[in-house]
Design an enzyme around this catalytic site. Structure first.
Site, PDB file in Angstrom:
ATOM      1  N   SER A 154       0.831  -1.207   0.000  1.00  0.00           N
ATOM      2  CA  SER A 154       0.000   0.000   0.000  1.00  0.00           C
ATOM      3  C   SER A 154       0.861   1.251   0.000  1.00  0.00           C
ATOM      4  O   SER A 154       0.430   2.326  -0.404  1.00  0.00           O
ATOM      5  CB  SER A 154      -0.883   0.031   1.257  1.00  0.00           C
ATOM      6  OG  SER A 154      -1.762  -1.059   1.284  1.00  0.00           O
ATOM      7  N   TYR A 164      -0.461  -5.027  -8.592  1.00  0.00           N
ATOM      8  CA  TYR A 164      -0.879  -5.400  -7.231  1.00  0.00           C
ATOM      9  C   TYR A 164      -0.725  -4.203  -6.286  1.00  0.00           C
ATOM     10  O   TYR A 164      -1.637  -3.874  -5.526  1.00  0.00           O
ATOM     11  CB  TYR A 164      -0.024  -6.578  -6.746  1.00  0.00           C
ATOM     12  CG  TYR A 164      -0.306  -7.024  -5.321  1.00  0.00           C
ATOM     13  CD1 TYR A 164      -1.445  -7.775  -5.016  1.00  0.00           C
ATOM     14  CD2 TYR A 164       0.568  -6.704  -4.278  1.00  0.00           C
ATOM     15  CE1 TYR A 164      -1.698  -8.184  -3.710  1.00  0.00           C
ATOM     16  CE2 TYR A 164       0.330  -7.113  -2.976  1.00  0.00           C
ATOM     17  CZ  TYR A 164      -0.809  -7.862  -2.701  1.00  0.00           C
ATOM     18  OH  TYR A 164      -1.064  -8.269  -1.405  1.00  0.00           O
TER      19      TYR A 164
HETATM   20  P1  NAI Z   1      -4.526 -16.772   0.291  1.00  0.00           P
HETATM   21  O1  NAI Z   1      -4.460 -16.947  -1.176  1.00  0.00           O
HETATM   22  O2  NAI Z   1      -4.011 -17.838   1.195  1.00  0.00           O
HETATM   23  O3  NAI Z   1      -6.021 -16.411   0.731  1.00  0.00           O
HETATM   24  C1  NAI Z   1      -6.836 -15.564  -0.056  1.00  0.00           C
HETATM   25  C2  NAI Z   1      -8.254 -16.080  -0.001  1.00  0.00           C
HETATM   26  O4  NAI Z   1      -9.068 -15.180  -0.778  1.00  0.00           O
HETATM   27  C3  NAI Z   1      -8.409 -17.469  -0.636  1.00  0.00           C
HETATM   28  O5  NAI Z   1      -9.102 -18.349   0.224  1.00  0.00           O
HETATM   29  C4  NAI Z   1      -9.172 -17.195  -1.921  1.00  0.00           C
HETATM   30  O6  NAI Z   1     -10.016 -18.268  -2.328  1.00  0.00           O
HETATM   31  C5  NAI Z   1      -9.968 -15.950  -1.522  1.00  0.00           C
HETATM   32  N1  NAI Z   1     -10.440 -15.214  -2.699  1.00  0.00           N
HETATM   33  C6  NAI Z   1      -9.753 -14.913  -3.834  1.00  0.00           C
HETATM   34  N2  NAI Z   1     -10.544 -14.272  -4.705  1.00  0.00           N
HETATM   35  C7  NAI Z   1     -11.754 -14.151  -4.128  1.00  0.00           C
HETATM   36  C8  NAI Z   1     -12.987 -13.588  -4.524  1.00  0.00           C
HETATM   37  N3  NAI Z   1     -13.148 -13.033  -5.733  1.00  0.00           N
HETATM   38  N4  NAI Z   1     -14.039 -13.609  -3.655  1.00  0.00           N
HETATM   39  C9  NAI Z   1     -13.899 -14.199  -2.435  1.00  0.00           C
HETATM   40  N5  NAI Z   1     -12.765 -14.766  -2.003  1.00  0.00           N
HETATM   41  C10 NAI Z   1     -11.698 -14.750  -2.854  1.00  0.00           C
HETATM   42  O7  NAI Z   1      -3.725 -15.411   0.546  1.00  0.00           O
HETATM   43  P2  NAI Z   1      -3.334 -14.614   1.882  1.00  0.00           P
HETATM   44  O8  NAI Z   1      -1.869 -14.495   1.881  1.00  0.00           O
HETATM   45  O9  NAI Z   1      -4.016 -15.179   3.055  1.00  0.00           O
HETATM   46  O10 NAI Z   1      -3.943 -13.193   1.526  1.00  0.00           O
HETATM   47  C11 NAI Z   1      -5.015 -12.614   2.236  1.00  0.00           C
HETATM   48  C12 NAI Z   1      -4.929 -11.118   2.074  1.00  0.00           C
HETATM   49  O11 NAI Z   1      -3.695 -10.670   2.615  1.00  0.00           O
HETATM   50  C13 NAI Z   1      -4.963 -10.628   0.632  1.00  0.00           C
HETATM   51  O12 NAI Z   1      -5.755  -9.459   0.538  1.00  0.00           O
HETATM   52  C14 NAI Z   1      -3.512 -10.283   0.344  1.00  0.00           C
HETATM   53  O13 NAI Z   1      -3.391  -9.280  -0.634  1.00  0.00           O
HETATM   54  C15 NAI Z   1      -3.068  -9.807   1.703  1.00  0.00           C
HETATM   55  N6  NAI Z   1      -1.640  -9.830   1.894  1.00  0.00           N
HETATM   56  C16 NAI Z   1      -0.948 -11.014   1.855  1.00  0.00           C
HETATM   57  C17 NAI Z   1       0.409 -11.000   2.058  1.00  0.00           C
HETATM   58  C18 NAI Z   1       1.233 -12.226   2.072  1.00  0.00           C
HETATM   59  O14 NAI Z   1       2.468 -12.107   2.113  1.00  0.00           O
HETATM   60  N7  NAI Z   1       0.652 -13.425   2.044  1.00  0.00           N
HETATM   61  C19 NAI Z   1       1.148  -9.740   2.270  1.00  0.00           C
HETATM   62  C20 NAI Z   1       0.307  -8.570   2.317  1.00  0.00           C
HETATM   63  C21 NAI Z   1      -1.029  -8.631   2.116  1.00  0.00           C
END
Ligand code: NAI
Length: 262
Positions: A154, A164
């Protein structure tokens, strides 16, 4: 070191993207603290193959209350129906817009379709999640809390992820703008900005994230010299949703192992 025991009994919490990674851990922690949890995701099963049980089943097996509501956050009508479903549990108290998508490519390679897709999930999903929750809370005359998952991206640009980073920059401003507009209703809106967290966000990343956090692969290695875990991040949501944060709104709380300090 001690940790805080929160009590969310009687509260209804929606977590988008609660089937995997950070969202799953947030859902588990709120349920452990007594909340009823609605997991709103496009898929029911966790992405990490080491975790087999869907989030709501895990919560119920531990004696909690949870349900899975198939929801695509890119569709405002589906978010509205999700909020409607929460009314069956007393109405949403805490709305967590966490679902997100990553596409790693250089600026020169991203297609219009990829650009639209990532903005639809990450920005449109968060914007209309805020809107639907706010409308419902105001209609119920309820001072709830809205939390958005932002990112270190961000505020910090990284190579091959302008598509992204631009979504996460937008989430920061959606959070601030919504906080400003909803303050008169007593609704607080905050963001959490995770750094590098080992999840299956990038396929197979759980395995490599810890190693990469310590290498020179990144422009700036993480000062705490390890990738975070979902468990490192979830507590920030419990804090920001709680009365301990009653005077905190429009904030972006970094949970990043120190990434953004230097
Ligand atoms: P992840 O891929 O493990 O979990 C993301 C979840 O969102 C999944 O269960 C997926 O099915 C769901 N999803 C995707 N598209 C969707 C949609 N259209 N409608 C409903 N659900 C949907 O990823 P993570 O790492 O847990 O990411 C969660 C959040 O954290 C995201 O917003 C990501 O941008 C953010 N984030 C993650 C970081 C990382 O290093 N893993 C770092 C900074 C932010």
């Amino acid at each position: 070191m001690g940790s805080t025991a929160y009590n969310y009994s009687g509260e209804t919490v929606i977590v988008t993207g609660g089937s995997s990674g950070i969202g799953r851990e947030i859902a588990l922690r709120f349920a452990e603290a007594g909340a009823t949890v609605l997991n709103a995701d496009v898929r029911e099963d966790p992405k990490n193959t080491n975790e087999t049980e869907p989030t709501h089943e895990l919560i119920e097996a531990a004696g909690g209350t949870a349900t899975y509501v198939e929801t695509d956050v890119t569709e405002p009508a589906q978010i509205a129906s999700l909020i409607g479903e929460a009314r069956e549990y007393g109405g949403v108290d805490v709305m967590i817009n966490n679902a997100g998508l990553y596409i790693g490519k250089s600026l020169r390679e991203v297609s219009p379709e990829e650009f639209d897709r990532i903005h639809a999930v990450n920005v449109r999903g968060v914007f209309f999640g805020c809107q639907a929750a706010a409308n419902d809370m105001i209609e119920r005359d309820h001072s709830g809390v809205i939390l958005n998952t932002a990112s270190i991206s961000s505020t910090h640009a990284q190579f091959d992820q302008v598509q992204y980073d631009s979504t996460k920059g937008a989430i920061r401003m959606v959070t601030r703008g919504a906080a400003l507009e909803l303050a008169e209703h007593g609704i607080r809106v905050n963001g959490v900005a995770p750094g590098q967290i080992a999840t299956e966000f990038l396929e197979g990343w759980t395995e490599t994230a810890q190693r990469e956090a310590q290498e020179e692969k990144f422009l700036k290695p993480v000062p705490l010299r390890r990738a975070g875990r979902p468990a490192d991040v979830a507590g920030a949501y419990l804090y920001l949703a709680s009365d301990d944060a009653s005077y905190v709104t429009g904030e972006l709380l970094h949970v990043d192992g120190g990434w953004q300090i230097c």
